[in-house]
Design a protein around this motif. Structure first.
Motif, PDB file in Angstrom:
ATOM      1  N   SER A  88       0.830  -1.207   0.000  1.00  0.00           N
ATOM      2  CA  SER A  88       0.000   0.000   0.000  1.00  0.00           C
ATOM      3  C   SER A  88       0.865   1.259   0.000  1.00  0.00           C
ATOM      4  O   SER A  88       1.929   1.284   0.610  1.00  0.00           O
ATOM      5  CB  SER A  88      -0.912   0.017   1.236  1.00  0.00           C
ATOM      6  OG  SER A  88      -0.169   0.118   2.423  1.00  0.00           O
ATOM      7  N   ARG A  89       0.407   2.264  -0.711  1.00  0.00           N
ATOM      8  CA  ARG A  89       1.089   3.565  -0.768  1.00  0.00           C
ATOM      9  C   ARG A  89       2.577   3.395  -1.075  1.00  0.00           C
ATOM     10  O   ARG A  89       3.440   3.944  -0.399  1.00  0.00           O
ATOM     11  CB  ARG A  89       0.903   4.314   0.542  1.00  0.00           C
ATOM     12  CG  ARG A  89      -0.554   4.590   0.884  1.00  0.00           C
ATOM     13  CD  ARG A  89      -0.682   5.322   2.190  1.00  0.00           C
ATOM     14  NE  ARG A  89      -2.085   5.615   2.509  1.00  0.00           N
ATOM     15  CZ  ARG A  89      -2.491   6.211   3.618  1.00  0.00           C
ATOM     16  NH1 ARG A  89      -1.606   6.578   4.526  1.00  0.00           N
ATOM     17  NH2 ARG A  89      -3.767   6.433   3.830  1.00  0.00           N
ATOM     18  N   VAL A  90       2.848   2.643  -2.124  1.00  0.00           N
ATOM     19  CA  VAL A  90       4.236   2.297  -2.451  1.00  0.00           C
ATOM     20  C   VAL A  90       5.057   3.543  -2.780  1.00  0.00           C
ATOM     21  O   VAL A  90       6.200   3.695  -2.319  1.00  0.00           O
ATOM     22  CB  VAL A  90       4.271   1.302  -3.629  1.00  0.00           C
ATOM     23  CG1 VAL A  90       5.705   1.067  -4.100  1.00  0.00           C
ATOM     24  CG2 VAL A  90       3.629  -0.018  -3.220  1.00  0.00           C
ATOM     25  N   SER A  91       4.506   4.458  -3.570  1.00  0.00           N
ATOM     26  CA  SER A  91       5.270   5.647  -3.966  1.00  0.00           C
ATOM     27  C   SER A  91       5.609   6.508  -2.759  1.00  0.00           C
ATOM     28  O   SER A  91       6.736   7.019  -2.641  1.00  0.00           O
ATOM     29  CB  SER A  91       4.490   6.463  -5.005  1.00  0.00           C
ATOM     30  OG  SER A  91       3.269   6.939  -4.465  1.00  0.00           O
ATOM     31  N   GLN A  92       4.659   6.654  -1.826  1.00  0.00           N
ATOM     32  CA  GLN A  92       4.926   7.440  -0.619  1.00  0.00           C
ATOM     33  C   GLN A  92       5.989   6.777   0.251  1.00  0.00           C
ATOM     34  O   GLN A  92       6.849   7.452   0.826  1.00  0.00           O
ATOM     35  CB  GLN A  92       3.643   7.633   0.193  1.00  0.00           C
ATOM     36  CG  GLN A  92       2.603   8.509  -0.480  1.00  0.00           C
ATOM     37  CD  GLN A  92       1.577   7.704  -1.260  1.00  0.00           C
ATOM     38  OE1 GLN A  92       1.913   6.697  -1.876  1.00  0.00           O
ATOM     39  NE2 GLN A  92       0.332   8.146  -1.217  1.00  0.00           N
ATOM     40  N   TYR A  93       5.938   5.452   0.338  1.00  0.00           N
ATOM     41  CA  TYR A  93       6.923   4.698   1.132  1.00  0.00           C
ATOM     42  C   TYR A  93       8.332   4.899   0.576  1.00  0.00           C
ATOM     43  O   TYR A  93       9.262   5.243   1.310  1.00  0.00           O
ATOM     44  CB  TYR A  93       6.536   3.220   1.115  1.00  0.00           C
ATOM     45  CG  TYR A  93       7.485   2.301   1.863  1.00  0.00           C
ATOM     46  CD1 TYR A  93       7.351   2.103   3.238  1.00  0.00           C
ATOM     47  CD2 TYR A  93       8.491   1.619   1.194  1.00  0.00           C
ATOM     48  CE1 TYR A  93       8.202   1.251   3.917  1.00  0.00           C
ATOM     49  CE2 TYR A  93       9.353   0.766   1.870  1.00  0.00           C
ATOM     50  CZ  TYR A  93       9.209   0.582   3.228  1.00  0.00           C
ATOM     51  OH  TYR A  93      10.054  -0.261   3.907  1.00  0.00           O
ATOM     52  N   MET A  94       8.484   4.681  -0.712  1.00  0.00           N
ATOM     53  CA  MET A  94       9.800   4.835  -1.336  1.00  0.00           C
ATOM     54  C   MET A  94      10.287   6.278  -1.244  1.00  0.00           C
ATOM     55  O   MET A  94      11.474   6.549  -0.980  1.00  0.00           O
ATOM     56  CB  MET A  94       9.740   4.382  -2.794  1.00  0.00           C
ATOM     57  CG  MET A  94       9.419   2.911  -3.001  1.00  0.00           C
ATOM     58  SD  MET A  94      10.702   1.834  -2.299  1.00  0.00           S
ATOM     59  CE  MET A  94      10.054   0.218  -2.725  1.00  0.00           C
ATOM     60  N   ALA A  95       9.372   7.229  -1.462  1.00  0.00           N
ATOM     61  CA  ALA A  95       9.757   8.645  -1.410  1.00  0.00           C
ATOM     62  C   ALA A  95      10.240   9.030  -0.025  1.00  0.00           C
ATOM     63  O   ALA A  95      11.199   9.808   0.114  1.00  0.00           O
ATOM     64  CB  ALA A  95       8.567   9.517  -1.825  1.00  0.00           C
TER      65      ALA A  95
END
Length: 495
Positions: free
Chosen positions: A108-115
């Motif tokens: 879930s919320r992969v882009s936010q996690y990586m960012a």
């Protein structure tokens, strides 16, 4: 190469890459790819910082200085020396590992996690390279935000409690540091850290500053008795959060001691070194016993980190060359070993969704490749000769022996306690008959997991077998630090 702003690139490539990943939104596959590319590129630009570093030069290297806020004489002022160069490489390297580790486990919320990890990586590079006090403080405080979000959003059932506890503990101490930075600016006329090193301060003022620095950096390490936020944060954090917290975030406090406290308030550091030594020994011995009774693998390794970081603060306040260099080596080694231990626990958690030691047993029967890596990292956590875990602890013990046999004796107990709690965990998780159906159904590590565990294993063995590349850059800077604060002329007498 010196004309290229490598330090700025090391800071802003991850931050801008994180913003780009954040803008990608719900395209998880693209977000993962861009995050990995950014992390690799961010690590690549730090490599010339080491290859181009002159270990014989006693000043700052790769210096960048530009006016920022003229009215307050705040500059965008960056530079590194032998005390900081390896931490930029370690931080950027761990970021690559964390992105790989969260490739499949984060749904879930992969882009936010990586960012969040990329932005935090850039901010932490800023901490290790800032030579302006206000710039350091901004990076220091801003780095709390991504980690707070990582724990609070992707953490376990009690993630909100753990995130608030982490944030409040670390923020409270930092406010005292801000008062010290403002005072130093009024005394010296600017925010340049290197000028503060030569500022003459009365013993009374130094004492107040020393305890302010102790509050700010001691919580970050964390030192006993302000360590209680760390086990909660580790247990609730996702695997990547635990890795960065242990491998990098804890180093920020220790780095603050060697960059601020020792050179700015040397008289107070000599006067109260007994206090730091005592608190460090309590962390090494008492917290080692606390780790022995843990039933949660993450909590056990979290307490292990507190014990091992006790060696770092002990080494710095022994105030001799072996102690300081041993502490710096221990910081780098702990980044490799603790990060690897949390990754191994994460591998098991992704499959079984439990961190309880009692839920495992006989893992070697179903995951033999994993068991080999886990054994290596467990041995390094024990301080086995030939691994990186031995080098730093042994050097600090040698430094302690120069001052006091009993300090060295108490510090050396970690070699026994570390073996006791680490092997206790490993035996119950890995050896024996297959404990239950969940263990029987386990699949061995994937190629992606093999890759990041193998890279960390090579780092642990390389540093343990040939530490020279890690230590050669430190010698001149440590000598300069000792000469500057005259600690080598006035060794501390410990009981």
């Amino acid at each position: 190469m010196t004309d290229i702003p490598l330090l700025s690139l090391a800071i802003w490539i991850p931050i801008l890459g994180g913003v780009l990943v954040l803008a990608i939104g719900s395209n998880d596959r693209l977000a993962r790819g861009v995050a990995l590319l950014t992390a690799v590129f961010g690590f690549a630009v730090t490599i010339p910082l080491y290859t181009g570093f002159d270990p014989t030069f006693n000043g700052m290297q790769f210096v960048e200085k530009r006016p920022w806020i003229d009215y307050f004489k705040i500059n965008y002022y960056l530079g590194i020396d032998g005390l900081s160069v390896w931490f930029l490489l370690l931080n950027s390297f761990i970021t690559v590992i964390v992105v790989l580790a969260g490739w499949e486990s984060i749904k879930s919320r992969v882009s936010q996690y990586m960012a969040a990890f990329l932005i935090m990586s850039g901010l932490m590079n800023g901490i290790f390279s800032a030579l302006d006090g206000m710039l350091f403080y901004i990076f220091f405080e801003a780095s709390l935000i991504p980690l707070y979000l990582i724990i609070g959003i992707w953490g376990g059932p009690n993630r909100v409690y753990a995130a608030f506890k982490f944030f409040l503990f670390t923020l409270a101490g930092s406010l005292l540091m801000l008062l010290v930075l403002i005072y130093l600016r009024n005394v010296s006329g600017n925010f340049e850290i290197l000028e503060w090193h030569g500022t003459k301060l009365s013993m009374g003022v130094q004492t107040l500053m020393f305890f302010a620095f102790l509050a700010a950096f001691g919580v970050k390490v964390p030192m006993w008795p302000v360590h209680t936020w760390l086990p909660d944060a580790h247990v609730e954090a996702p695997t990547g959060g635990s890795v960065v917290l242990a491998a990098i975030a804890l180093k920020l406090g220790a780095y603050g001691f060697v960059r601020f406290a020792l050179p700015i308030v040397p008289d107070a550091c000599r006067e109260y070194s007994w206090l730091i030594v005592a608190l460090s020994l309590i962390a090494v011995v008492y917290i080692g016993f606390v780790a022995l009774v843990q039933t949660d693998m993450k909590k056990l390794v979290a307490y292990s980190s507190i014990s091992h970081m006790g060696f770092v603060t002990l080494g710095f306040f022994l105030q001799n060359k072996l102690g300081i260099e041993g502490a710096l080596i221990q910081m780098i080694s702990h980044g490799f070993v603790s990060g690897a231990m949390f990754l191994c626990i994460g591998v098991l958690y992704d499959r079984v969704h439990s961190r309880q030691i009692a839920d495992y047993g006989g893992v070697v029967n179903t995951m033999p490749k994993f068991a080999v890596f886990f054994m290596l990292f467990a041995m390094a956590n024990c301080g086995l000769p030939g691994t990186s875990g031995f080098i730093g602890e042994f050097t600090v013990i040698l430094g302690a022996m120069q001052n006091s046999f009993w300090v060295a004796f108490l510090a050396a107990t970690t070699l026994i306690l570390g073996a006791a709690y680490t092997l206790w965990m490993y035996k119950r998780v890995v050896f024996g008959a297959v404990a239950n159906n969940k263990v029987a159904a386990l699949q061995d590590i994937s190629r992606r997991e093999f890759l990041f565990l193998a890279v960390l294993a090579l780092c642990v063995l390389a540093m343990g077998l040939y530490p020279f590349p890690f230590t050669e850059v430190m010698h001149t800077s440590v000598d300069e630090l000792l000469n500057h604060v005259a600690l080598s002329k006035f060794p501390v007498a410990l009981p």
